[in-house]
Design an enzyme around this catalytic site. Structure first.
Site, short mmCIF file in Angstrom:
data_model
loop_
_atom_site.label_atom_id
_atom_site.label_comp_id
_atom_site.label_asym_id
_atom_site.label_seq_id
_atom_site.Cartn_x
_atom_site.Cartn_y
_atom_site.Cartn_z
N SER A 83 -1.46 -6.76 -2.32
CA SER A 83 -1.20 -7.83 -1.36
C SER A 83 -0.62 -7.19 -0.11
CB SER A 83 -0.19 -8.80 -1.95
OG SER A 83 1.03 -8.12 -2.18
N LYS A 84 -0.52 -7.99 0.93
CA LYS A 84 0.08 -7.48 2.17
C LYS A 84 1.49 -6.97 1.88
CE LYS A 84 -2.61 -9.88 5.54
NZ LYS A 84 -2.82 -10.96 6.44
#
Ligand code: GLU
Length: 482
Positions: free
Chosen positions: A250-251
């Site tokens: 994920s970011k």
């Protein structure tokens, strides 16, 4: 039938690395089939719209060498926000044949329904405020009066949607538990599902290649294709990208691990597009040989969908760095020097192109990132500013200044200033002084470059040249002394 593949990002932010992987697989498949690669912007969600995202997407794709055949920036009307009338037309078609209906439920009513654990399905729809429960004239009157409403597609009473995914294989989704999907929102905009299906059909898309996170939307899309009387394209869902320690990349997890998220960051950090492309291609696809290093052209030849693995792929920044090193070697000194010349000149002023090429011939194969030329290898362009303290401590002995001075004398006298001669001269000197060659080599390297690591010492000295070497050696002997 010629293959047409689209990359369909939503311009809600800069192109991220997972997005580029999707675009790359779309592109490679299109090229491998002699097909067409399209860019379409899915910009119907105006609340998340980012003004410079489109430019970032096209710039990054271009930088990566993914040539777009058709796209909004090339004059095609492939921005969904400009195609609303089309989507409404197909929603109307679905309304006319009874495959969609108007619904007037308030947000509170929907919340209450969810609160009871209900989905908006074929049972619930008969309890809500919609064309199933209101008389026809009321529906029309409310629409004319501008009462907020959506259009929902009627999920048919079938039990299972089946399709064969080109990557995942046969997929079966139970329809049970699926909401009657909203296809036109209360603001008159289509939802992703409707716009996506209408566009894929109208744009003649033969293969939908996208991330696995869209797999659960696919049954809804298949039902829409059926309702509209269209043949669905081939579906291919790419495996998730995992963080190095497992779990979806994920970011947030990327940021925590120092993995750049946006493609523009890789560009800024000086990764070669060829390396990033090669690395991303192997995040999910694998060739039928042990070959790892591929040019983009070779990937275009070798790529097939049946060699895309259904299982998740792990992101490994060290592997990317390895690919970058391999590609710098493949690009060769001429191309690398073309790519770094501006940076070198900005850091050190005018540099003779022939000199830069000689430097690259010596250090090129060692470089992981091209920017090392102005950091690690700055000593080729200016005198070392300091001598690495740990190196000095370890390598600079009581006799070093004397040996380095003696070697400087030799350097000034040798006839041919080339690596072979320089090496013989150094070994002769060590023998004459009765010390091991290392006793001369290490201090000389420290004196000439300021560091203890680097390319072949004698090749390095040859490139630096006689005067530069003699002067640096004498200066170090003086500064570091005994
Ligand atoms: N707009 C979607 C995205 O942002 C497209 C998904 C698809 O390819 O259908 O990824």
């Amino acid at each position: 039938m010629s293959v047409r593949v689209r990359f369909a990002p939503s311009p809600t932010g800069y192109l991220h690395i997972g997005g580029l992987r999707t675009a790359l697989f779309c592109y490679l498949f299109a090229r491998s089939q002699g097909g067409t690669f399209l860019l379409r912007l899915e910009d119907t969600d105006r609340s998340r719209f980012v003004a410079d995202a489109e430019e970032d997407i096209t710039t990054c794709l271009e930088w990566a060498g993914l040539v777009i055949d058709e796209g909004p920036h090339l004059g095609a009307d492939y921005r969904q926000s400009a195609r609303t009338a089309l989507y409404r037309q197909y929603a109307k078609q679905l309304l006319d044949v009874g495959r969609a209906y108007y619904a007037f439920d308030t947000p509170e009513a929907l919340r209450e329904m969810r609160g009871k654990g209900r989905t908006y399905d074929r049972e619930t729809r008969h309890k809500m405020r919609n064309a199933f429960t209101l008389p026809e004239h009321a529906v029309q009157a409310w629409i004319v009066a501008g009462r907020p409403h959506v259009v929902r597609m009627r999920i048919p009473e079938r039990n299972t949607v089946r399709f064969t995914d080109a990557v995942k294989g046969p997929v079966a989704f139970p329809v049970h538990g699926l909401d009657d999907q909203v296809i036109i929102k209360s603001d008159g905009q289509p939802t992703y599902h409707l716009a996506n299906v209408v566009d894929d059909h109208l744009m003649g898309i033969t293969h939908v290649i996208r991330g696995e996170e869209w797999l659960s939307s696919t049954p809804k899309h298949i039902l829409l294709y059926n309702a509209l009387g269209w043949e669905p394209p081939v579906m291919a869902h790419l495996p998730l990208i995992l963080s190095p320690h497992g779990g979806k990349l994920s970011k947030r997890s990327a940021a925590r691990l120092g993995i750049p998220v946006n493609v523009r960051d890789y560009r800024q950090q000086g990764y070669e597009p060829e390396a990033l492309v090669n690395f991303l291609a192997l995040l999910g696809w694998h060739p039928d040989t042990a070959q790892e290093v591929f040019s983009r052209e070779a990937l275009e030849q070798a790529f097939t969908l049946d060699r895309v693995a259904p299982s998740p792929a792990r992101f490994d920044l060290d592997k990317l760095r390895w690919f970058n090193q391999q590609h710098l070697r493949l690009l060769g000194p001429d191309e690398v020097s073309r790519r770094i010349r501006a940076q070198v000149q900005a850091s050190f002023g005018a540099v003779d192109p022939a000199y830069l090429l000689r430097v690259l011939a010596v250090v090129g194969a060692r470089m992981v990132l091209r920017k090392e030329i102005i950091t690690t290898y700055a000593y080729f362009f200016r005198d070392p500013e300091e001598y690495e303290p740990r190196g000095v401590k370890k390598r600079w002995k009581a006799d070093s200044a004397g040996l380095v001075r003696a070697y400087a004398d030799t350097l000034e006298q040798v006839e041919a200033f080339d690596a072979g001669v320089l090496e013989t001269a150094l070994r002769d000197l060590a023998a004459a002084r009765n010390v091991g060659a290392g006793r001369v080599i290490h201090p000389v390297r420290l004196a000439a470059s300021g560091t203890t690591a680097g390319p072949s010492l004698f090749e390095m000295l040859e490139v630096l040249g006689r005067e530069c070497c003699a002067q640096r050696l004498r200066r170090a002997a003086q500064v570091l002394g005994t």
